[in-house]
Motif scaffolding. Structure first.
Motif, short mmCIF file in Angstrom:
data_model
loop_
_atom_site.label_atom_id
_atom_site.label_comp_id
_atom_site.label_asym_id
_atom_site.label_seq_id
_atom_site.Cartn_x
_atom_site.Cartn_y
_atom_site.Cartn_z
N VAL A 29 0.80 -1.21 0.00
CA VAL A 29 0.00 0.00 0.00
C VAL A 29 0.78 1.17 0.00
O VAL A 29 1.22 1.92 -0.30
N HIS A 69 -2.53 -4.31 -8.77
CA HIS A 69 -1.74 -3.25 -8.14
C HIS A 69 -0.73 -2.74 -9.14
O HIS A 69 -0.42 -3.40 -10.13
N GLN A 108 -1.26 2.54 -7.09
CA GLN A 108 -2.66 2.36 -7.44
C GLN A 108 -3.06 0.90 -7.20
O GLN A 108 -2.26 -0.01 -7.44
N THR A 109 -4.25 0.70 -6.69
CA THR A 109 -4.81 -0.64 -6.55
C THR A 109 -6.21 -0.64 -7.14
O THR A 109 -6.82 0.42 -7.36
N ARG A 135 -7.24 2.98 -1.17
CA ARG A 135 -6.32 1.83 -1.13
C ARG A 135 -6.52 1.02 0.15
O ARG A 135 -6.42 -0.21 0.14
#
Length: 215
Positions: A29, A69, A108-109, A135
């Protein structure tokens, strides 16, 4: 419910490998038309080019194999570059950010989900986020799926409602964050709790007016 939950173009790996891949989000993260769904600054969920507001009581099945991800580079309101891979793969390597990227490469997820009740039933959507709150929401759902898979591999699909939370920022005031509220676990074919399914099927349909666009 079985015909509603099946995901298109899934190319699904073994469920046994899912738990470890989903938990990796914590440390870091499409064959049919897919809409982009997101939460706006006022805490409303919307999808599509016209940002139609999602029904608050609708339920969505999240594809447990769709978690991704990576990184994205934004210019002045446009995506300059994007590198996303499945969470079963390592994060992509990065070169220098494209010229004009205001914040360089941003983590980014994301995930994919399918509406299974309400006016938008059958619609598939993609959710990606770079915000800390977004996230964290994806991460929390990923860990919940990993925990579920470790307990019961036969029902790895979370059925969720799209919720929201908020916190107060000292400079920007109230900041809304997305929440994926798990209401049921079902199989990849949509088989879940029979009583819950019967209750949903028996519920009378409600006519709703045209929904507003999200501001």
């Amino acid at each position: 419910m079985s015909h509603l939950v099946k995901f298109s173009g899934a190319n699904l790996p073994s469920v046994t490998s899912l738990s470890t891949a989903l938990r990796s989000i914590a440390t870091d993260v499409s064959a049919v038309s897919t809409s982009i769904i997101k939460m706006d600054r006022t805490g409303h969920w919307g999808f599509g080019a016209d940002q139609t507001e999602a029904e608050s009581d609708a339920t969505w099945a999240v594809n447990p194999f769709s978690f991704v991800h990576g990184f994205i580079a934004w210019g002045d309101g446009e995506v300059l570059a994007e590198k996303l891979v499945s969470v079963t793969e390592p994060l992509p390597e990065l070169e220098a950010a494209p010229p004009g990227a205001k914040k360089g490469w941003e983590p980014q997820t994301g995930l994919s989900l399918k509406c299974i009740s309400g006016e938008d039933a059958g619609m598939e959507a993609r959710f990606t986020t770079t915000s800390v709150g977004g996230r964290k929401a994806v991460q929390a759902l990923a860990v919940a799926i990993a925990t579920q898979v470790e307990k019961d591999q036969s029902k790895p699909v979370p059925v969720v409602k799209l919720g929201k939370d908020h916190y107060t920022h000292k400079s920007y005031g109230r900041i809304f964050t997305p929440v994926f509220e798990v209401v049921e676990w079902v199989s990849m074919d949509g088989e879940g709790d029979a009583a819950a399914d019967a209750q949903v099927d028996a519920a009378p349909s409600q006519s709703v007016g045209r929904r507003r666009r999200v501001a």
